[in-house]
Design a protein around this motif. Sequence first.
Motif, PDB file in Angstrom:
ATOM      1  N   THR A   7      37.711   3.050  92.762  1.00  0.00           N
ATOM      2  CA  THR A   7      37.156   2.568  91.496  1.00  0.00           C
ATOM      3  C   THR A   7      35.831   3.209  91.093  1.00  0.00           C
ATOM      4  OG1 THR A   7      36.032   0.756  92.638  1.00  0.00           O
ATOM      5  CG2 THR A   7      38.239   0.308  91.774  1.00  0.00           C
ATOM      6  N   ALA A   8      35.217   3.992  91.972  1.00  0.00           N
ATOM      7  CA  ALA A   8      33.890   4.522  91.657  1.00  0.00           C
ATOM      8  C   ALA A   8      33.664   5.880  92.311  1.00  0.00           C
ATOM      9  CB  ALA A   8      32.814   3.546  92.142  1.00  0.00           C
ATOM     10  N   LEU A   9      32.654   6.594  91.799  1.00  0.00           N
ATOM     11  CA  LEU A   9      32.208   7.815  92.456  1.00  0.00           C
ATOM     12  C   LEU A   9      30.708   7.951  92.252  1.00  0.00           C
ATOM     13  CD1 LEU A   9      31.904  10.739  90.589  1.00  0.00           C
ATOM     14  CD2 LEU A   9      34.191  10.024  90.104  1.00  0.00           C
TER      15      LEU A   9
ATOM     16  N   CYS B  27      28.980   6.185  89.049  1.00  0.00           N
ATOM     17  CA  CYS B  27      30.022   6.133  88.022  1.00  0.00           C
ATOM     18  C   CYS B  27      31.143   5.175  88.386  1.00  0.00           C
ATOM     19  CB  CYS B  27      30.641   7.516  87.851  1.00  0.00           C
ATOM     20  SG  CYS B  27      29.464   8.869  87.694  1.00  0.00           S
ATOM     21  N   ARG B  28      31.749   4.609  87.352  1.00  0.00           N
ATOM     22  CA  ARG B  28      33.002   3.881  87.551  1.00  0.00           C
ATOM     23  C   ARG B  28      34.105   4.783  87.016  1.00  0.00           C
ATOM     24  NH1 ARG B  28      35.376   1.755  83.047  1.00  0.00           N
ATOM     25  NH2 ARG B  28      33.954   1.466  81.305  1.00  0.00           N
ATOM     26  N   ILE B  29      35.246   4.709  87.640  1.00  0.00           N
ATOM     27  CA  ILE B  29      36.366   5.553  87.251  1.00  0.00           C
ATOM     28  C   ILE B  29      37.143   4.852  86.147  1.00  0.00           C
ATOM     29  CG2 ILE B  29      38.533   6.575  88.019  1.00  0.00           C
ATOM     30  CD1 ILE B  29      37.174   6.959  90.770  1.00  0.00           C
TER      31      ILE B  29
ATOM     32  N   THR C  47      47.123  17.233  87.856  1.00  0.00           N
ATOM     33  CA  THR C  47      47.933  18.368  87.415  1.00  0.00           C
ATOM     34  C   THR C  47      47.973  19.345  88.581  1.00  0.00           C
ATOM     35  OG1 THR C  47      46.011  19.462  86.420  1.00  0.00           O
ATOM     36  CG2 THR C  47      47.365  18.138  84.952  1.00  0.00           C
ATOM     37  N   GLY C  48      49.153  19.585  89.100  1.00  0.00           N
ATOM     38  CA  GLY C  48      49.275  20.429  90.285  1.00  0.00           C
ATOM     39  C   GLY C  48      48.533  19.794  91.437  1.00  0.00           C
ATOM     40  N   ASP C  49      47.608  20.536  92.049  1.00  0.00           N
ATOM     41  CA  ASP C  49      46.832  19.983  93.162  1.00  0.00           C
ATOM     42  C   ASP C  49      45.433  19.535  92.733  1.00  0.00           C
ATOM     43  OD1 ASP C  49      45.799  22.488  92.709  1.00  0.00           O
ATOM     44  OD2 ASP C  49      45.810  23.116  94.796  1.00  0.00           O
ATOM     45  N   THR C  50      45.156  19.547  91.418  1.00  0.00           N
ATOM     46  CA  THR C  50      43.837  19.149  90.907  1.00  0.00           C
ATOM     47  C   THR C  50      43.857  17.700  90.425  1.00  0.00           C
ATOM     48  OG1 THR C  50      43.397  21.414  90.203  1.00  0.00           O
ATOM     49  CG2 THR C  50      42.021  19.694  89.238  1.00  0.00           C
ATOM     50  N   VAL C  51      42.869  16.929  90.863  1.00  0.00           N
ATOM     51  CA  VAL C  51      42.695  15.545  90.409  1.00  0.00           C
ATOM     52  C   VAL C  51      41.627  15.550  89.327  1.00  0.00           C
ATOM     53  CG1 VAL C  51      41.971  13.221  91.072  1.00  0.00           C
ATOM     54  CG2 VAL C  51      43.356  14.589  92.638  1.00  0.00           C
ATOM     55  N   HIS C  52      41.966  14.969  88.175  1.00  0.00           N
ATOM     56  CA  HIS C  52      41.046  14.878  87.044  1.00  0.00           C
ATOM     57  C   HIS C  52      40.602  13.428  86.910  1.00  0.00           C
ATOM     58  CE1 HIS C  52      42.246  18.903  85.787  1.00  0.00           C
ATOM     59  NE2 HIS C  52      43.461  18.527  86.113  1.00  0.00           N
ATOM     60  N   ILE C  53      39.305  13.222  86.784  1.00  0.00           N
ATOM     61  CA  ILE C  53      38.741  11.876  86.684  1.00  0.00           C
ATOM     62  C   ILE C  53      37.894  11.800  85.420  1.00  0.00           C
ATOM     63  CG2 ILE C  53      37.180  10.195  87.755  1.00  0.00           C
ATOM     64  CD1 ILE C  53      37.815  11.607  90.458  1.00  0.00           C
ATOM     65  N   GLN C  54      38.114  10.751  84.630  1.00  0.00           N
ATOM     66  CA  GLN C  54      37.205  10.453  83.521  1.00  0.00           C
ATOM     67  C   GLN C  54      36.292   9.352  84.029  1.00  0.00           C
ATOM     68  OE1 GLN C  54      37.210  12.311  80.688  1.00  0.00           O
ATOM     69  NE2 GLN C  54      35.241  11.344  80.389  1.00  0.00           N
ATOM     70  N   ALA C  55      35.021   9.662  84.202  1.00  0.00           N
ATOM     71  CA  ALA C  55      34.070   8.737  84.808  1.00  0.00           C
ATOM     72  C   ALA C  55      33.050   8.258  83.774  1.00  0.00           C
ATOM     73  CB  ALA C  55      33.354   9.420  85.962  1.00  0.00           C
ATOM     74  N   ILE C  56      32.706   6.997  83.850  1.00  0.00           N
ATOM     75  CA  ILE C  56      31.618   6.437  83.044  1.00  0.00           C
ATOM     76  C   ILE C  56      30.433   6.326  83.988  1.00  0.00           C
ATOM     77  CG2 ILE C  56      30.845   4.538  81.592  1.00  0.00           C
ATOM     78  CD1 ILE C  56      33.353   6.104  80.567  1.00  0.00           C
ATOM     79  N   CYS C  57      29.382   7.112  83.717  1.00  0.00           N
ATOM     80  CA  CYS C  57      28.283   7.259  84.670  1.00  0.00           C
ATOM     81  C   CYS C  57      26.965   6.751  84.111  1.00  0.00           C
ATOM     82  CB  CYS C  57      28.123   8.730  85.050  1.00  0.00           C
ATOM     83  SG  CYS C  57      29.596   9.434  85.798  1.00  0.00           S
ATOM     84  N   TRP C  58      26.130   6.298  85.036  1.00  0.00           N
ATOM     85  CA  TRP C  58      24.770   5.870  84.724  1.00  0.00           C
ATOM     86  C   TRP C  58      23.828   6.718  85.550  1.00  0.00           C
ATOM     87  CZ3 TRP C  58      28.917   2.862  85.686  1.00  0.00           C
ATOM     88  CH2 TRP C  58      29.328   2.008  84.663  1.00  0.00           C
ATOM     89  N   GLY C  59      22.870   7.309  84.897  1.00  0.00           N
ATOM     90  CA  GLY C  59      21.889   8.139  85.587  1.00  0.00           C
ATOM     91  C   GLY C  59      20.627   8.197  84.757  1.00  0.00           C
ATOM     92  N   GLU C  60      19.863   9.245  84.937  1.00  0.00           N
ATOM     93  CA  GLU C  60      18.617   9.387  84.194  1.00  0.00           C
ATOM     94  C   GLU C  60      18.840   9.450  82.688  1.00  0.00           C
ATOM     95  OE1 GLU C  60      16.074  12.476  85.593  1.00  0.00           O
ATOM     96  OE2 GLU C  60      16.421  11.948  87.691  1.00  0.00           O
TER      97      GLU C  60
END
Length: 73
Positions: free
Chosen positions: A10-12, A19-21, A27-40
Amino acid sequence: CALPIFVTDTALRWSDDVCRIARVYKTGDTVHIQAICWGEGGERSIPVSLRPHAGRLAVTWDRAARGDMQRCP
C-alpha cells in the motif's frame, strides 16, 4: 547501502517522499506505480517504474531514470 527504496502493498518511501500507492499495473517485467506522495513540495502524484534486470532493480521516479539498485545485505 545507498538511499534505499521501501515498497509494501500500500505504500512506498524513497528519499524525502512518503507515498501511498494509488494504482499498480505491469507491462512485461516492469511494474508501474502511480503514487500519491508527500515531501518537501507538498502532495503530488508521481509515476514510478521498477524493472528488474541483471540482479538489480532499475528505478524511474517522476519520469526520470534514477539508476539501478541492488539488494542490501
